[in-house]
Design a protein around this motif. Sequence first.
Motif, mmCIF file in Angstrom:
data_model
loop_
_atom_site.group_PDB
_atom_site.id
_atom_site.type_symbol
_atom_site.label_atom_id
_atom_site.label_comp_id
_atom_site.label_asym_id
_atom_site.label_seq_id
_atom_site.Cartn_x
_atom_site.Cartn_y
_atom_site.Cartn_z
ATOM 1 N N SER B 82 102.417 36.313 51.674
ATOM 2 C CA SER B 82 100.911 36.620 51.798
ATOM 3 C C SER B 82 100.524 37.477 50.291
ATOM 4 N N LEU B 83 101.170 38.255 49.759
ATOM 5 C CA LEU B 83 101.844 39.738 48.383
ATOM 6 C C LEU B 83 100.647 38.722 47.141
ATOM 7 N N GLY B 84 101.517 37.831 47.292
ATOM 8 C CA GLY B 84 101.048 37.173 45.587
ATOM 9 C C GLY B 84 99.219 36.849 45.913
ATOM 10 N N MET B 85 99.029 36.294 46.742
ATOM 11 C CA MET B 85 97.313 36.731 47.477
ATOM 12 C C MET B 85 96.597 37.228 47.229
ATOM 13 N N TRP B 86 96.646 38.323 47.907
ATOM 14 C CA TRP B 86 96.179 39.629 48.512
ATOM 15 C C TRP B 86 96.220 40.109 46.465
ATOM 16 N N ASP B 87 97.683 40.092 45.948
ATOM 17 C CA ASP B 87 97.479 40.455 45.064
ATOM 18 C C ASP B 87 95.774 40.422 43.763
ATOM 19 N N GLN B 88 95.909 38.995 44.030
ATOM 20 C CA GLN B 88 94.469 38.494 43.724
ATOM 21 C C GLN B 88 93.066 38.870 44.319
ATOM 22 N N VAL B 89 92.754 39.071 44.893
ATOM 23 C CA VAL B 89 91.743 39.332 45.997
ATOM 24 C C VAL B 89 91.119 41.040 45.989
ATOM 25 N N ILE B 90 92.397 41.775 46.107
ATOM 26 C CA ILE B 90 91.945 42.531 46.089
ATOM 27 C C ILE B 90 93.028 44.087 45.474
ATOM 28 N N PRO B 91 92.956 43.515 43.966
ATOM 29 C CA PRO B 91 94.146 43.579 43.114
ATOM 30 C C PRO B 91 94.104 44.976 42.869
ATOM 31 N N LYS B 92 92.795 45.807 43.180
ATOM 32 C CA LYS B 92 92.531 47.568 43.072
ATOM 33 C C LYS B 92 93.746 48.233 44.419
ATOM 34 N N ALA B 93 94.377 47.299 45.315
ATOM 35 C CA ALA B 93 94.456 48.006 46.622
ATOM 36 C C ALA B 93 96.076 49.076 46.386
ATOM 37 N N LYS B 94 96.056 49.231 47.117
ATOM 38 C CA LYS B 94 98.017 49.742 46.705
ATOM 39 C C LYS B 94 98.400 49.409 48.724
ATOM 40 N N LEU B 95 99.587 49.164 48.174
ATOM 41 C CA LEU B 95 100.440 48.756 48.995
ATOM 42 C C LEU B 95 101.798 49.987 49.625
ATOM 43 N N TYR B 96 102.052 50.256 50.879
ATOM 44 C CA TYR B 96 102.775 50.897 51.114
ATOM 45 C C TYR B 96 104.301 50.463 51.856
ATOM 46 N N THR B 97 105.259 49.908 51.242
ATOM 47 C CA THR B 97 106.131 49.685 52.090
ATOM 48 C C THR B 97 107.660 50.264 51.203
ATOM 49 N N PRO B 98 108.538 49.865 52.283
ATOM 50 C CA PRO B 98 109.833 50.883 52.357
ATOM 51 C C PRO B 98 110.161 50.645 50.472
ATOM 52 N N GLY B 99 110.286 51.797 49.775
ATOM 53 C CA GLY B 99 110.751 51.899 47.885
ATOM 54 C C GLY B 99 111.827 51.192 48.275
ATOM 55 N N LEU B 100 112.753 50.692 49.035
ATOM 56 C CA LEU B 100 113.918 50.016 48.837
ATOM 57 C C LEU B 100 113.814 48.651 48.401
ATOM 58 N N TRP B 101 113.000 48.644 48.889
ATOM 59 C CA TRP B 101 112.774 46.990 48.732
ATOM 60 C C TRP B 101 111.531 46.391 47.683
#
Lengths: 201, 244
Positions: B82-101
């Motif tokens: 769902s990231l592509g959608m969150w990217d549009q509705v909360i554009p100022k947010a930060k995503l924490y996830t394994p750097g490798l990916w």
Amino acid sequence: MVKEYSPVISAITSSQVAGELYRASGIARQLSLAAKNSQAVVHRAGSKVAGLKVISEYFADLALKTIKLAEEINTISLAISHMAVERWRQTTLVDHLKECQKKTDNNNVADIIHATRNRQMEINNKFNVEIRRLESQLSEIQQYMQASRVVAVSFRLEAIQTNEYQGMLEDMAKNIDAFSEKIKQHVLDAKSHIDRLLQSK
Amino acid sequence: MEAKLLFDDKHQWYVFARDPDKPEKIIDTNQYMVVSGKESLVLDPGGIEIFSSMLSTILKFIPIEQITHLFASHQDPDIISSLGMWDQVIPKAKLYTPGLWEGFIRHFGCENITFCGIEDGGGELKIGDTVLQFIPAHYLHSSANFHVYDPVAKILFSGDIGAALEPQDSSLFIENFDSHCDKMKFFHQRWMPSNEAKMHWLKRVRKLDIEMMLPQHGRIFRGKEVDQFLDWFEALNVGIALDS
């Protein structure tokens, strides 16, 4: 020409409306409880407060109607939210297909764009119908709450004429008034979210 | 979508799950949210199919401006497509996830959200006044994988560990640990590839004080069920496809 609202704002708006109505229905349950309490007091007071009986019954009925309507609006908002996301996905697909079309002269791509646009328009039409329905139901709740506030004033005036129950009944009228005002505020917030959508490009 | 408050003190933990509107053939997922002050973290926000239900459910509790952080334990579609959608509705947010990916997860669409890759060793994240820890869970099942530990609430979000395959309408909490093991066995044996990784994780997690363990599928573990699970998992042979 049917207006197409921004799919991103549509998805956010419908979720915001669902959120406002979720909070409003919580307060409507409190309103219902307050109305039931007032019915109990009026019943206990018997013939001394006969004038309040009809009013307290009206409150109880209004509270139940509000809960039902708020739940219906919640369901509609969720359906609109799903529709908005579906429309968003179709819009994204069309954008990608248009990019694809620039890179190929294959007619199949144009056919897919045409079919996708048709689906998109179909969803768009349904979306617009549901948004209008939502607006109308929000107006209905707003009217309920305006009526509730007016009746709360009559309730308070009637309560003044009772003796031993006066304080209790006045407090109840104040509670009912406050709950109605809170619900009305959530409905107004929901309506302003929709207005922002309708004014968007 | 069902929503439940799991912890409520100076900060809150919520679970969102059992979405009746999700398409039948996609796996049921549990999403979680930590709210602290004016910030929040949504953990494993889920696939694209449940995006609308998730957004609607979250907005029942906080306004959209308060969705400030996302966490994805790994790269799977049921975690973060769902990231592509969150990217549009909360554009100022930060995503924490394994750097490798990073290069892989960006395929879901991440033009606005700030991508914050977590190093293999883990780290910390402050949400409002709450400090959360990223606990490495590599190769369980994904090659770069993290869990989230909250030392104040004593809650461990354990991603796919502790997951169970269950019907849509099942309870959010374990009612009978022994009978629940049957629902977890195949999932752990087949999805978890390495006994060595399992023991490594167990050694790390046994040092934590955990009152609640929250998996991304299935049911929530409370109290002694956490230790029961750790013992059960330790004794379980995983990576069984190699024997087939």
